[in-house]
Motif scaffolding. Structure first.
Motif, mmCIF file in Angstrom:
data_model
loop_
_atom_site.group_PDB
_atom_site.id
_atom_site.type_symbol
_atom_site.label_atom_id
_atom_site.label_comp_id
_atom_site.label_asym_id
_atom_site.label_seq_id
_atom_site.Cartn_x
_atom_site.Cartn_y
_atom_site.Cartn_z
ATOM 1 N N GLU A 63 0.842 -1.188 0.000
ATOM 2 C CA GLU A 63 0.000 0.000 0.000
ATOM 3 C C GLU A 63 0.877 1.238 0.000
ATOM 4 O O GLU A 63 1.914 1.284 0.666
ATOM 5 C CB GLU A 63 -0.912 0.016 1.232
ATOM 6 N N SER A 64 0.483 2.209 -0.779
ATOM 7 C CA SER A 64 1.163 3.499 -0.824
ATOM 8 C C SER A 64 0.112 4.566 -1.088
ATOM 9 O O SER A 64 -0.771 4.376 -1.929
ATOM 10 C CB SER A 64 2.213 3.513 -1.938
ATOM 11 N N GLU A 65 0.185 5.664 -0.384
ATOM 12 C CA GLU A 65 -0.740 6.777 -0.596
ATOM 13 C C GLU A 65 0.033 8.069 -0.417
ATOM 14 O O GLU A 65 0.716 8.252 0.595
ATOM 15 C CB GLU A 65 -1.899 6.703 0.403
ATOM 16 N N SER A 66 -0.049 8.953 -1.402
ATOM 17 C CA SER A 66 0.646 10.234 -1.315
ATOM 18 C C SER A 66 0.025 11.222 -2.292
ATOM 19 O O SER A 66 -0.601 10.833 -3.274
ATOM 20 C CB SER A 66 2.138 10.060 -1.642
ATOM 21 N N LYS A 99 7.135 -0.115 -5.614
ATOM 22 C CA LYS A 99 8.160 0.172 -4.609
ATOM 23 C C LYS A 99 7.769 1.414 -3.828
ATOM 24 O O LYS A 99 7.334 2.405 -4.414
ATOM 25 C CB LYS A 99 9.512 0.421 -5.268
ATOM 26 N N SER A 100 7.934 1.362 -2.515
ATOM 27 C CA SER A 100 7.667 2.507 -1.661
ATOM 28 C C SER A 100 8.318 2.296 -0.302
ATOM 29 O O SER A 100 8.130 1.244 0.317
ATOM 30 C CB SER A 100 6.155 2.700 -1.473
ATOM 31 N N ASP A 101 9.086 3.279 0.132
ATOM 32 C CA ASP A 101 9.698 3.253 1.475
ATOM 33 C C ASP A 101 10.391 1.932 1.786
ATOM 34 O O ASP A 101 10.224 1.361 2.870
ATOM 35 C CB ASP A 101 8.643 3.536 2.549
ATOM 36 N N ASP A 132 9.773 -0.981 0.690
ATOM 37 C CA ASP A 132 8.942 -2.143 0.370
ATOM 38 C C ASP A 132 8.896 -2.312 -1.138
ATOM 39 O O ASP A 132 8.921 -1.335 -1.892
ATOM 40 C CB ASP A 132 7.508 -1.958 0.886
#
Length: 94
Positions: free
Chosen positions: A8-11, A38-40, A42
């Protein structure tokens, strides 16, 4: 069916940035490549099959009588162990 969130990614992003993400997904799907998210730190790689269920949903959410929020969701869905059967449904996006 229980749902397990595996990435999960939200921005906040500009329209141009969002278009670039969607373009990358579209290019990968069209060329038969997988998609890596890819995010942080992960990372998750997915390889959608030739045919998947494609869902488009527009929603209005918020408390009754309060401020509302609009959203549009694009979802690809397929069984982990194979492809979905090809179904034709009419969808136009302009």
């Amino acid at each position: 069916m229980p749902e397990e969130v595996i990435f999960e990614s939200e921005s906040d992003r500009s329209r141009e940035e969002i278009a670039a993400y969607l373009r990358t997904v579209a290019d990968n799907l069209e060329s038969g490549e997988g998609i890596t998210l890819k995010s942080d730190g992960d990372s998750l790689s997915l390889d959608p099959p030739t045919h998947s269920t494609f869902e488009v949903k527009a929603e209005r959410e918020g408390p009754e009588g309060g401020p509302k929020e609009l959203s549009v969701e694009f979802e690809l869905e397929w069984p982990e162990d194979g492809e979905t059967e090809s179904e034709s449904g009419e969808l136009e996006i302009e």
